[in-house]
Design an enzyme around this catalytic site. Structure first.
Site, PDB file in Angstrom:
ATOM      1  CB  THR A 221      -0.939  -0.005   1.224  1.00 14.68           C
ATOM      2  OG1 THR A 221      -1.723  -1.198   1.212  1.00 14.68           O
ATOM      3  CG2 THR A 221      -1.867   1.206   1.202  1.00 14.68           C
ATOM      4  CD  GLU A 245      -5.364  -4.689   4.045  1.00 11.26           C
ATOM      5  OE1 GLU A 245      -5.052  -5.700   4.693  1.00 11.26           O
ATOM      6  OE2 GLU A 245      -4.616  -4.169   3.199  1.00 11.26           O
ATOM      7  CD  GLN A 370      -1.906  -9.902   1.369  1.00  9.36           C
ATOM      8  OE1 GLN A 370      -0.694  -9.829   1.248  1.00  9.36           O
ATOM      9  NE2 GLN A 370      -2.552  -9.450   2.429  1.00  9.36           N
ATOM     10  CE  LYS A 434       2.766 -11.885 -18.328  1.00  9.30           C
ATOM     11  NZ  LYS A 434       1.375 -12.396 -18.311  1.00  9.30           N
TER      12      LYS A 434
END
Length: 494
Positions: A221, A245, A370, A434
């Protein structure tokens, strides 16, 4: 399409049966404009069911590169068991006899498409009216549903993307390259504000899904907010954040800590001196005027996310959307819509949908994710890899860019295993695992935990606290431009 509401009101639905007959007859005797028609209309556009069956047969023949004439269409309907339903070969012959000229078949097709859209709008409007009389209806869900259905009509039927030839595409590509060349920073996308990340990615590109992942407590965050700060303040680009969240107030307090350099603990406890307050008011002036919108709706569904993004783009010109974090998102609002799925299937649907939304709205979406506990169980330095993405390998497949945050200090290490065994205290490694449109790499950032921010490693703490208008003189005294309202020759709070 259900016409019960038309019958109840004694009204005839918008239609043009004669034009439907002319279009079908024209296709079977003359191939002029056939390609344009096939890209423009589809079976459901026709009001008469038997006309839908006839056009579906023509469509199948076209896509299989088969000849289209009276005989092949008749034979196709016979094989499908629909020939008698449409009135037999005699009806097909009757359709071809009604054709005077096929010169205007594309124009006629656009008319029946408009009639179809009117019927769709009437159906949607009638359903909305019916729900409005239901006392249990949630008005906000109904508004989202109405907006979504209207937007879908526009996207599905009016904004159909046509094939483009290489000449057109090359001209577009050259114009884009010229535009990038005029950009002072040489980026083709939105700058993250971090030198090495921009150097590798050339900025966040439209339609890209960017996954930012780490274990809890690594600073996902905080890194997202650091990127947002750089975008909204340094580039004045509107950004939307969906925080599933943390509350919006918690997020903004973190941004205040990052921008002012006042520690989060001091802000939470309101343990501020007069100088702290002056500095806080001064440094948040620009933040207050920034184009940042935060939505902290808990348990946000994909349906609502898509609808809200469309609304924010049309009303506020949002250019980037951030989601914190994707594992907290649901598929449906209504529990009655739930289909029994395992969590991996749900995350796959969410991941695929986020990529689809990014492409549909033509904006970059940064989604936090996560990592699984497999990282903690690994021996050695515990650097994250793509297989650590929690609950679904489809995240790896759908993402255009995957960034991992790795802080050895989190695991009790005080030096890097690379970078010449330097100290890793207060540092993080950003790993590009990636990159669909570029190479892979990794770089380090400085992590200032008590101020909730990341900065480029080359910058020291003090230089990151001040805007370009603020400098230090030789005596390390703060000097502020005389045009600014806050003037103080003291060192700002730490």
């Amino acid at each position: 399409m259900n016409d019960s509401h038309f019958l109840q009101k004694g009204k005839i639905p918008p239609q043009s049966i004669d034009l439907e007959k002319i279009i079908l007859g024209s296709i079977m005797i003359d191939k002029q404009g056939l390609h344009e028609i096939m890209n423009l209309i589809f079976p459901e556009v026709f009001y008469k069911k038997k006309h839908q069956y006839i056009f579906k047969s023509i469509q199948d023949l076209y896509h299989n590169s088969n000849p289209i004439d009276l005989y092949t269409v008749s034979n196709k309907l016979r094989k499908e068991g629909k020939l008698s339903f449409i009135g037999g070969e005699l009806y097909l012959i009757e359709l071809t006899q009604k054709v005077i000229s096929s010169a205007h078949v594309e124009y006629h097709s656009r008319i029946i498409l408009q009639k179809f859209l009117l019927r769709k709008l009437i159906n949607i409007s009638s359903n909305i009216i019916e729900h409005c009389y239901n006392e249990d209806t949630d008005v906000f869900e109904l508004l989202d549903k109405a907006e979504s259905e209207l937007f879908d009509i526009n996207q599905k039927y009016l904004n159909k993307k046509k094939y483009e030839n290489t000449r057109s595409l090359i001209i577009q590509a050259i114009n884009k390259i010229k535009k990038i060349g005029k950009n002072k920073n040489g980026l083709s996308g939105i700058s993250s504000g971090f030198y090495y990340l921009d150097k590798i990615t050339s900025g966040f590109q439209n339609s890209d899904l960017i996954i930012l992942a780490s274990r809890p407590g690594m600073g996902k965050t905080t890194f997202m907010l650091s990127i947002i700060r750089n975008i909204i303040l340094d580039q004045n680009i509107p950004v939307a954040v969906f925080s599933l969240e943390m509350s919006s107030i918690q997020l903004i307090i973190r941004l205040i800590a990052s921008e002012t350099g006042i520690s989060s603990d001091k802000l939470k406890k309101s343990n501020l001196s007069d100088l702290d307050w002056k500095y806080l008011f001064y440094k948040t002036k620009k933040l207050k005027e920034s184009a940042l919108l935060i939505d902290d709706t808990p348990s946000l569904s994909l349906f609502n996310f898509r609808a809200k993004c469309r609304h924010l783009i049309s009303k506020h010109g949002i250019k980037l959307v951030c989601l914190d974090y994707m594992q907290l998102m649901g598929i449906h609002d209504n529990p009655s819509n739930f289909v029994i799925r395992n969590r991996e299937q749900e995350i796959s649907i969410i991941s695929r949908s986020l990529k689809s939304i990014a492409k549909e709205l033509d904006i970059p979406i940064i989604a936090l994710s996560q990592l699984s506990r497999a990282v903690e169980m690994r021996s050695g330095r515990k650097r994250p890899i793509l297989s650590d993405l929690r609950e679904s390998g489809s995240i790896e497949q759908d993402a255009d860019l995957v960034l991992f945050i790795y802080r050895p200090e989190y695991y009790g290490f005080d030096t890097w295993d690379t970078y010449g065994k330097e100290s890793c205290i207060g540092q993080a490694e950003i790993i590009l695992s990636k990159h669909r449109n570029g190479g892979l790499d990794k770089f380090r950032l400085k992590f200032i935990s008590n101020q909730s921010k990341f900065i480029d490693l080359e910058n020291n703490n003090e230089s990151s606290l001040f805007s370009k208008k603020i400098i230090h003189n030789n005596d390390n005294k703060l000097v502020v431009n005389s045009n600014d309202s806050f003037i103080d020759d003291s060192i700002p709070p730490n």
